[in-house]
Design a protein around this motif. Structure first.
Motif, short mmCIF file in Angstrom:
data_model
loop_
_atom_site.label_atom_id
_atom_site.label_comp_id
_atom_site.label_asym_id
_atom_site.label_seq_id
_atom_site.Cartn_x
_atom_site.Cartn_y
_atom_site.Cartn_z
N ILE A 142 12.84 80.16 7.66
CA ILE A 142 12.97 78.93 8.44
C ILE A 142 14.42 78.44 8.42
N GLY A 143 14.97 78.22 9.60
CA GLY A 143 16.33 77.71 9.72
C GLY A 143 16.33 76.20 9.87
N THR A 144 17.31 75.55 9.29
CA THR A 144 17.40 74.09 9.37
C THR A 144 18.65 73.63 10.12
N GLY A 145 19.30 74.58 10.81
CA GLY A 145 20.49 74.24 11.58
C GLY A 145 20.13 73.72 12.96
N ALA A 146 21.08 73.85 13.89
CA ALA A 146 20.87 73.31 15.24
C ALA A 146 19.87 74.14 16.05
N ALA A 147 19.86 75.47 15.85
CA ALA A 147 19.01 76.35 16.65
C ALA A 147 17.63 76.48 16.01
N ARG A 148 16.89 75.40 15.97
CA ARG A 148 15.62 75.39 15.25
C ARG A 148 14.44 75.95 16.05
N SER A 149 14.58 76.09 17.34
CA SER A 149 13.46 76.57 18.15
C SER A 149 13.00 77.96 17.72
N SER A 150 13.92 78.74 17.11
CA SER A 150 13.54 80.07 16.66
C SER A 150 12.54 80.03 15.51
N ASN A 151 12.38 78.87 14.87
CA ASN A 151 11.39 78.74 13.80
C ASN A 151 9.97 78.92 14.30
N ALA A 152 9.78 78.81 15.60
CA ALA A 152 8.43 78.93 16.16
C ALA A 152 7.98 80.38 16.31
N PHE A 153 8.90 81.35 16.22
CA PHE A 153 8.56 82.73 16.56
C PHE A 153 7.64 83.38 15.54
N VAL A 154 7.94 83.25 14.25
CA VAL A 154 7.09 83.87 13.23
C VAL A 154 5.68 83.26 13.23
N PRO A 155 5.53 81.94 13.21
CA PRO A 155 4.16 81.40 13.28
C PRO A 155 3.45 81.76 14.58
N THR A 156 4.18 81.89 15.68
CA THR A 156 3.56 82.33 16.93
C THR A 156 2.99 83.73 16.78
N ALA A 157 3.77 84.64 16.19
CA ALA A 157 3.31 86.01 15.98
C ALA A 157 2.08 86.05 15.08
N VAL A 158 2.12 85.27 14.00
CA VAL A 158 0.99 85.25 13.05
C VAL A 158 -0.27 84.71 13.72
N LEU A 159 -0.15 83.61 14.45
CA LEU A 159 -1.31 83.01 15.11
C LEU A 159 -1.85 83.91 16.21
N TYR A 160 -0.96 84.54 16.96
CA TYR A 160 -1.38 85.46 18.03
C TYR A 160 -2.22 86.60 17.44
N LEU A 161 -1.77 87.17 16.34
CA LEU A 161 -2.52 88.25 15.71
C LEU A 161 -3.82 87.74 15.08
N LEU A 162 -3.73 86.62 14.37
CA LEU A 162 -4.89 86.09 13.65
C LEU A 162 -6.07 85.83 14.58
N PHE A 163 -5.81 85.16 15.71
CA PHE A 163 -6.91 84.81 16.61
C PHE A 163 -7.28 85.95 17.56
N SER A 164 -6.52 87.05 17.52
CA SER A 164 -6.89 88.25 18.28
C SER A 164 -7.82 89.16 17.48
N LEU A 165 -7.76 89.06 16.15
CA LEU A 165 -8.52 89.97 15.30
C LEU A 165 -10.02 89.99 15.59
N PRO A 166 -10.68 88.84 15.81
CA PRO A 166 -12.12 88.92 16.10
C PRO A 166 -12.44 89.79 17.32
N ALA A 167 -11.60 89.75 18.34
CA ALA A 167 -11.83 90.59 19.52
C ALA A 167 -11.72 92.06 19.17
N PHE A 168 -10.84 92.40 18.25
CA PHE A 168 -10.69 93.80 17.85
C PHE A 168 -11.96 94.35 17.22
N PHE A 169 -12.71 93.50 16.52
CA PHE A 169 -13.85 93.98 15.73
C PHE A 169 -15.22 93.69 16.35
N PHE A 170 -15.36 92.60 17.10
CA PHE A 170 -16.70 92.16 17.49
C PHE A 170 -17.00 92.25 18.99
#
Length: 447
Positions: A186-214
């Motif tokens: 997590i960056g605390t400088g001026a370019a903070r919008s990049s902080n959204a990328f890792v949680p976006t990737a995690v959430l995208y995968l997390l909520f996709s997993l049920p479709a992979f299995f069920f």
């Protein structure tokens, strides 16, 4: 010499609720990616915080959209020939997740753009295979209803993304302290919008997993070899023989028009409010959130209406709502009228995607569902280019009028909707099958 036994036909079963919920959750997951990477944080980070400019952001978006535009029908043909959708969905989502998480690693614009194009291409391509799973997951439950559940959860995902990801951007220091060593990225400088990328990737995968299995991935014909030459021939044959599938070609042409108007109206809502009525950023944000709530309602309600009266009739009502919303926006005397327009746009927007998917399932042959969704995706990409181009041309042509030029540009979208409504009237009034499908189980090789 070994010979193949004929394929065994097995009666399909009614889709389970875990399968339905898992399929709908992917819409939730995909919308988180869309809001974060396509609409808010990535454009702000690359264009403004890194200083690459809005032109670079739009060139990157156009490049990935062009790839999807060219390859969507072929991706659909791949899923139909092999009669498998989930493996491609899993691979494309996984690759998109990795590239999304890596977006903020490099400071080189060329590397960032390449990562974005790859991530967005995989995300957009995964949608083809996701939509092609709809007939199996809606078996015995109503295609419109299940499509509506997905669309509704997608808009819930949009609200969730706007609220949750803002914590990593607006309260970066507090979140980094809370996470301790786990928050090293997590960056605390001026370019903070990049902080959204890792949680976006995690959430995208997390909520996709049920479709992979069920989510079920039934076969409706014997799988065929997936070779580039076979894929190419299958796509060309389908395009040449569109007349053999009553109403399918006309409907896809209609979707180009009305999705053109829908996407353009929504993407210009904020600009219209500011340029014509001088609305503040806070007022525009509240209008968009207000509209999104009604999009959730419209998705669910029109899913049920589609199953009750048929997708064609439901879609006619949707397009009439678009005409009302566009007309009200074009003649609105003040910003308060937009508070009336916003809910109508929200309902119409959610209903558009819900009913369109059900209509295409009704028109497409079961063995070519993926390919037809590929063509449908191609139509959506084309409209995403044509709509903004139309608005830009009209604003240039009438720019000397000032604010009225925006009214003329938005009002012109009504003509586009009317053209789509005319084409829709020429499609057959069909409904998706409510009977669980029969599908072929690949036979074992025998001696």
């Amino acid at each position: 010499m070994s010979v193949r036994a004929p394929a065994a036909t097995v009666s399909g079963r009614r889709a389970t609720w875990p399968a339905v919920i898992s399929w709908a959750l992917y819409d939730f997951a995909g919308t988180i990616f869309s809001v974060s990477i396509l609409s808010v944080y990535f454009p702000l980070w690359l264009g403004s915080e890194l200083g690459a400019g809005a032109d670079t952001v739009n060139y990157a978006a156009a490049g990935s959209a062009l790839l999807v535009l060219l390859l969507s029908p072929f991706l659909g043909a791949v899923s139909d020939l092999g009669q498998r959708r989930k493996p491609y969905l899993v691979v494309l989502v996984s690759v998109s997740v990795v590239f999304t998480a890596l977006l903020g690693v490099s400071g080189e614009v060329a590397v960032i753009v390449a990562l974005f194009v790859a991530a967005n291409f995989c995300y957009q391509s995964a949608t083809v295979f996701y939509n092609a799973l709809l007939p199996g997951v809606s078996a015995g439950r109503g295609t419109g209803r299940v499509s509506g559940y997905g669309t509704a959860l997608g808009y819930v995902g949009a609200i969730f993304a706007l609220l949750f990801l803002q914590l990593f951007v607006g309260d970066a220091s507090a979140v980094k302290e809370l996470l301790g060593p786990l928050g090293w990225w997590i960056g605390t400088g001026a370019a903070r919008s990049s902080n959204a990328f890792v949680p976006t990737a995690v959430l995208y995968l997390l909520f996709s997993l049920p479709a992979f299995f069920f989510v079920p991935d039934p076969k409706v014909r014997r799988p065929m070899d997936v070779r580039p030459s076979a894929v190419y021939r299958d796509v060309i044959a389908t395009i040449r023989n569109l007349r053999s599938y009553p109403g399918a070609g006309t409907f896809i042409a209609a979707t180009v028009l009305y999705t053109d108007a829908a996407n353009t109206a929504v993407s210009n809502m904020a600009l219209y409010g500011r340029e014509v009525f001088g609305m503040s950023s806070g007022g525009i944000r509240n209008l968009l959130l207000f509209s999104t709530v009604f999009a959730i309602v419209g998705s669910a309600a029109f899913g049920h209406l589609s199953d009750r009266v048929g997708p064609k009739r439901a879609l006619v009502v949707v397009l009439l709502l678009w005409l009302v919303a566009i007309a009200l926006a074009a003649v609105a005397p003040g910003p308060r009228v937009l508070l009336l327009v916003g809910p109508v746009v929200g309902v119409a927007l959610g209903a558009t995607w819900t009913v369109s998917r059900a209509m295409l399932v009704a028109l497409a042959p079961p063995e070519k569902t993926g390919e037809f969704f590929g063509l449908y995706n191609l139509a959506g990409r084309f409209s995403a280019v044509a709509g903004p181009a139309l608005i830009a041309l009209l604003l240039d042509a009438f720019g000397g009028l000032g604010a009225p030029s925006y009214r003329i540009a938005i009002g012109a979208l009504a003509i586009v909707v009317l053209a789509g409504l005319y084409l829709l009237s020429r499609t057959p009034d069909v409904r998706p099958s409510t009977t669980p499908p029969e599908y072929h189980v690949p036979p074992d090789a025998g001696a």
